[in-house]
Design a protein around this motif. Structure first.
Motif, PDB file in Angstrom:
ATOM      1  N   TYR A  93       0.835  -1.199   0.000  1.00  0.00           N
ATOM      2  CA  TYR A  93       0.000   0.000   0.000  1.00  0.00           C
ATOM      3  C   TYR A  93       0.870   1.250   0.000  1.00  0.00           C
ATOM      4  O   TYR A  93       1.904   1.292   0.665  1.00  0.00           O
ATOM      5  N   CYS A  94       0.410   2.265  -0.698  1.00  0.00           N
ATOM      6  CA  CYS A  94       0.998   3.583  -0.487  1.00  0.00           C
ATOM      7  C   CYS A  94       0.027   4.407   0.364  1.00  0.00           C
ATOM      8  O   CYS A  94      -1.190   4.176   0.336  1.00  0.00           O
ATOM      9  N   ALA A  95       0.581   5.311   1.107  1.00  0.00           N
ATOM     10  CA  ALA A  95      -0.194   6.102   2.050  1.00  0.00           C
ATOM     11  C   ALA A  95       0.399   7.494   2.142  1.00  0.00           C
ATOM     12  O   ALA A  95       1.584   7.692   1.819  1.00  0.00           O
ATOM     13  N   ALA A  96      -0.405   8.434   2.604  1.00  0.00           N
ATOM     14  CA  ALA A  96       0.058   9.818   2.691  1.00  0.00           C
ATOM     15  C   ALA A  96      -0.380  10.442   4.006  1.00  0.00           C
ATOM     16  O   ALA A  96      -1.464  10.153   4.523  1.00  0.00           O
ATOM     17  N   ARG A  97       0.498  11.286   4.513  1.00  0.00           N
ATOM     18  CA  ARG A  97       0.163  12.065   5.707  1.00  0.00           C
ATOM     19  C   ARG A  97       0.741  13.457   5.544  1.00  0.00           C
ATOM     20  O   ARG A  97       1.767  13.642   4.861  1.00  0.00           O
ATOM     21  N   ASP A  98       0.115  14.415   6.171  1.00  0.00           N
ATOM     22  CA  ASP A  98       0.564  15.808   6.102  1.00  0.00           C
ATOM     23  C   ASP A  98       1.624  16.006   7.165  1.00  0.00           C
ATOM     24  O   ASP A  98       1.309  16.082   8.351  1.00  0.00           O
ATOM     25  N   GLY A  99       2.873  16.060   6.753  1.00  0.00           N
ATOM     26  CA  GLY A  99       3.956  16.215   7.708  1.00  0.00           C
ATOM     27  C   GLY A  99       5.093  15.265   7.420  1.00  0.00           C
ATOM     28  O   GLY A  99       5.182  14.682   6.347  1.00  0.00           O
ATOM     29  N   VAL A 100       5.933  15.094   8.421  1.00  0.00           N
ATOM     30  CA  VAL A 100       7.129  14.272   8.247  1.00  0.00           C
ATOM     31  C   VAL A 100       6.769  12.795   8.314  1.00  0.00           C
ATOM     32  O   VAL A 100       5.676  12.415   8.742  1.00  0.00           O
TER      33      VAL A 100
END
Length: 121
Positions: A93-100
């Motif tokens: 899976y690829c995933a994204a978060r706002d930040g480091v």
């Protein structure tokens, strides 16, 4: 943010594979990561790249065999895996978060649909 993962498949032990994650939306400040999951277990962190800076983080367990990169013009993050082993079999899976970057699946807000990688011996 929407993520579309692709590139999985059935490969032989020792092969290489490159997974792609195409992102859309507004994600300049985001980190995009790759995880993998086998049935009955949590998703394991593999690698991440900060979209703006390009800084990468890779799990110690795979860093000798895995490279993460991004192609800005294509809004795409790649995960290249080498010397694949049967134990690499999982849904990726690829995933994204706002930040480091972080290593916990619970810190990531957006997820792609997953792509199956099966490594045959």
């Amino acid at each position: 943010v929407q993520l579309q993962a692709s590139g999985g498949g059935l490969v032989l032990t020792g092969s290489s594979l490159r997974l792609s994650c195409v992102a859309s939306g507004t994600f300049d400040t985001y980190t995009i990561a790759w995880f993998r999951q086998v049935p009955g277990e949590d998703r394991d962190f593999l690698a991440a790249v900060n979209w703006r800076s390009g800084r990468t983080n890779t799990a110690r367990s795979v860093y000798r065999r895995v490279t993460i990169s991004r192609a800005i013009a294509k809004n795409t993050v790649y995960l290249e895996m080498n010397r694949l082993k049967p134990e690499d079999t999982a849904v990726y899976y690829c995933a994204a978060r706002d930040g480091v970057a972080t290593v916990s699946q619970y810190d990531y807000e957006y997820w792609g649909q997953g792509t199956q990688v099966t490594v045959s011996s």
